[in-house]
Design a protein around this motif. Structure first.
Motif, PDB file in Angstrom:
ATOM      1  N   SER A 116     -26.846 -21.854   7.217  1.00 34.75           N
ATOM      2  CA  SER A 116     -25.423 -21.738   7.557  1.00 34.75           C
ATOM      3  C   SER A 116     -24.826 -20.365   7.230  1.00 34.75           C
ATOM      4  O   SER A 116     -23.972 -19.875   7.964  1.00 34.75           O
ATOM      5  N   ASP A 117     -25.283 -19.733   6.157  1.00 34.23           N
ATOM      6  CA  ASP A 117     -24.703 -18.436   5.786  1.00 34.23           C
ATOM      7  C   ASP A 117     -25.557 -17.244   6.238  1.00 34.23           C
ATOM      8  O   ASP A 117     -25.251 -16.101   5.908  1.00 34.23           O
ATOM      9  N   THR A 118     -26.600 -17.515   7.014  1.00 26.50           N
ATOM     10  CA  THR A 118     -27.497 -16.432   7.446  1.00 26.50           C
ATOM     11  C   THR A 118     -26.772 -15.327   8.213  1.00 26.50           C
ATOM     12  O   THR A 118     -26.960 -14.144   7.902  1.00 26.50           O
ATOM     13  N   PRO A 119     -25.938 -15.639   9.219  1.00 25.25           N
ATOM     14  CA  PRO A 119     -25.251 -14.535   9.922  1.00 25.25           C
ATOM     15  C   PRO A 119     -24.406 -13.669   8.996  1.00 25.25           C
ATOM     16  O   PRO A 119     -24.415 -12.440   9.121  1.00 25.25           O
ATOM     17  N   ASP A 120     -23.697 -14.280   8.043  1.00 28.10           N
ATOM     18  CA  ASP A 120     -22.885 -13.496   7.103  1.00 28.10           C
ATOM     19  C   ASP A 120     -23.756 -12.578   6.254  1.00 28.10           C
ATOM     20  O   ASP A 120     -23.420 -11.408   6.039  1.00 28.10           O
ATOM     21  N   ALA A 121     -24.878 -13.096   5.764  1.00 29.94           N
ATOM     22  CA  ALA A 121     -25.781 -12.287   4.939  1.00 29.94           C
ATOM     23  C   ALA A 121     -26.364 -11.134   5.751  1.00 29.94           C
ATOM     24  O   ALA A 121     -26.463 -10.002   5.250  1.00 29.94           O
ATOM     25  N   MET A 122     -26.716 -11.399   7.004  1.00 33.27           N
ATOM     26  CA  MET A 122     -27.298 -10.340   7.836  1.00 33.27           C
ATOM     27  C   MET A 122     -26.274  -9.249   8.150  1.00 33.27           C
ATOM     28  O   MET A 122     -26.605  -8.057   8.136  1.00 33.27           O
ATOM     29  N   ARG A 123     -25.032  -9.644   8.411  1.00 34.65           N
ATOM     30  CA  ARG A 123     -23.981  -8.644   8.653  1.00 34.65           C
ATOM     31  C   ARG A 123     -23.748  -7.806   7.393  1.00 34.65           C
ATOM     32  O   ARG A 123     -23.568  -6.584   7.471  1.00 34.65           O
ATOM     33  N   ALA A 124     -23.760  -8.451   6.228  1.00 35.67           N
ATOM     34  CA  ALA A 124     -23.578  -7.720   4.964  1.00 35.67           C
ATOM     35  C   ALA A 124     -24.742  -6.762   4.721  1.00 35.67           C
ATOM     36  O   ALA A 124     -24.547  -5.637   4.249  1.00 35.67           O
ATOM     37  N   LEU A 125     -25.963  -7.194   5.046  1.00 31.18           N
ATOM     38  CA  LEU A 125     -27.137  -6.326   4.924  1.00 31.18           C
ATOM     39  C   LEU A 125     -26.979  -5.100   5.817  1.00 31.18           C
ATOM     40  O   LEU A 125     -27.202  -3.961   5.383  1.00 31.18           O
ATOM     41  N   ALA A 126     -26.577  -5.309   7.063  1.00 32.40           N
ATOM     42  CA  ALA A 126     -26.390  -4.202   8.004  1.00 32.40           C
ATOM     43  C   ALA A 126     -25.340  -3.223   7.486  1.00 32.40           C
ATOM     44  O   ALA A 126     -25.550  -2.002   7.499  1.00 32.40           O
ATOM     45  N   LYS A 127     -24.211  -3.741   6.996  1.00 31.39           N
ATOM     46  CA  LYS A 127     -23.137  -2.875   6.489  1.00 31.39           C
ATOM     47  C   LYS A 127     -23.589  -2.079   5.270  1.00 31.39           C
ATOM     48  O   LYS A 127     -23.269  -0.896   5.140  1.00 31.39           O
ATOM     49  N   LEU A 128     -24.314  -2.722   4.365  1.00 33.98           N
ATOM     50  CA  LEU A 128     -24.804  -2.031   3.173  1.00 33.98           C
ATOM     51  C   LEU A 128     -25.768  -0.910   3.575  1.00 33.98           C
ATOM     52  O   LEU A 128     -25.692   0.201   3.038  1.00 33.98           O
ATOM     53  N   ALA A 129     -26.648  -1.183   4.522  1.00 34.98           N
ATOM     54  CA  ALA A 129     -27.595  -0.159   4.987  1.00 34.98           C
ATOM     55  C   ALA A 129     -26.854   0.985   5.676  1.00 34.98           C
ATOM     56  O   ALA A 129     -27.178   2.161   5.475  1.00 34.98           O
ATOM     57  N   GLU A 130     -25.834   0.652   6.466  1.00 31.99           N
ATOM     58  CA  GLU A 130     -25.050   1.692   7.154  1.00 31.99           C
ATOM     59  C   GLU A 130     -24.315   2.577   6.149  1.00 31.99           C
ATOM     60  O   GLU A 130     -24.242   3.791   6.320  1.00 31.99           O
ATOM     61  N   ALA A 131     -23.801   1.969   5.081  1.00 31.62           N
ATOM     62  CA  ALA A 131     -23.073   2.728   4.060  1.00 31.62           C
ATOM     63  C   ALA A 131     -23.992   3.686   3.302  1.00 31.62           C
ATOM     64  O   ALA A 131     -23.550   4.727   2.823  1.00 31.62           O
ATOM     65  N   SER A 132     -25.280   3.328   3.210  1.00 28.39           N
ATOM     66  CA  SER A 132     -26.215   4.178   2.460  1.00 28.39           C
ATOM     67  C   SER A 132     -26.969   5.152   3.347  1.00 28.39           C
ATOM     68  O   SER A 132     -27.750   5.957   2.869  1.00 28.39           O
ATOM     69  N   SER A 133     -26.730   5.054   4.661  1.00 26.92           N
ATOM     70  CA  SER A 133     -27.470   5.872   5.617  1.00 26.92           C
ATOM     71  C   SER A 133     -26.639   7.050   6.073  1.00 26.92           C
ATOM     72  O   SER A 133     -25.453   6.884   6.403  1.00 26.92           O
TER      73      SER A 133
END
Length: 137
Positions: free
Chosen positions: A118-135
């Motif tokens: 149920s929370d997979t899409p939220d976790a994946m969006r957070a992963l993408a944002k964290l990677a974008e912030a560090s890239s």
């Protein structure tokens, strides 16, 4: 027992090289998955290594890395008394970034799969944002 299959993808502007370290360093999983309290691996991020994941309000859940392709994908599996869970994680280069895909297969009680994912899409969006912030842009 029921077979449950689930797949979800998110696209990130971050390159795979910025996302992979957030997967391979399991101590960082709580940074992008709100339901995870801690993840401890009993060795390197490599095939055959086992570990435990502690989720909100649950005892530690054991898992084993069953496939690892450095920089691209990994699969982890969990055997519970009443269920078997397989999580596939994959990074694919796309125009302007990376597609992050999760595939989940669960052989377990009816209704268990949707609870797990149920929370997979939220976790994946957070992963993408964290990677974008560090890239670098």
């Amino acid at each position: 027992m029921a077979l449950f299959e689930y797949e979800h993808s998110e696209t990130s502007t971050a390159p795979a090289a910025a996302i992979w370290p957030l997967w391979a360093d399991t101590s960082r999983w709580p940074e992008w998955d709100a339901g995870v309290r801690s993840v401890v691996l009993d060795g390197p991020f490599a095939v055959g290594t086992s570990g435990t994941m502690t989720m909100d309000g649950m005892p530690p859940i054991p898992f084993t890395l069953t496939e690892v392709t450095e920089g691209r994908s990994f699969t982890d599996e969990t055997a519970l008394p009443d269920a078997h869970l397989r999580f596939e994680h994959e990074l694919t280069d796309v125009d302007g970034g990376t597609r992050i895909t999760y595939r989940v297969t669960i052989d377990g009680p009816e209704g268990f799969g949707p609870q797990v994912t149920s929370d997979t899409p939220d976790a994946m969006r957070a992963l993408a944002k964290l990677a974008e912030a560090s890239s670098p842009v």
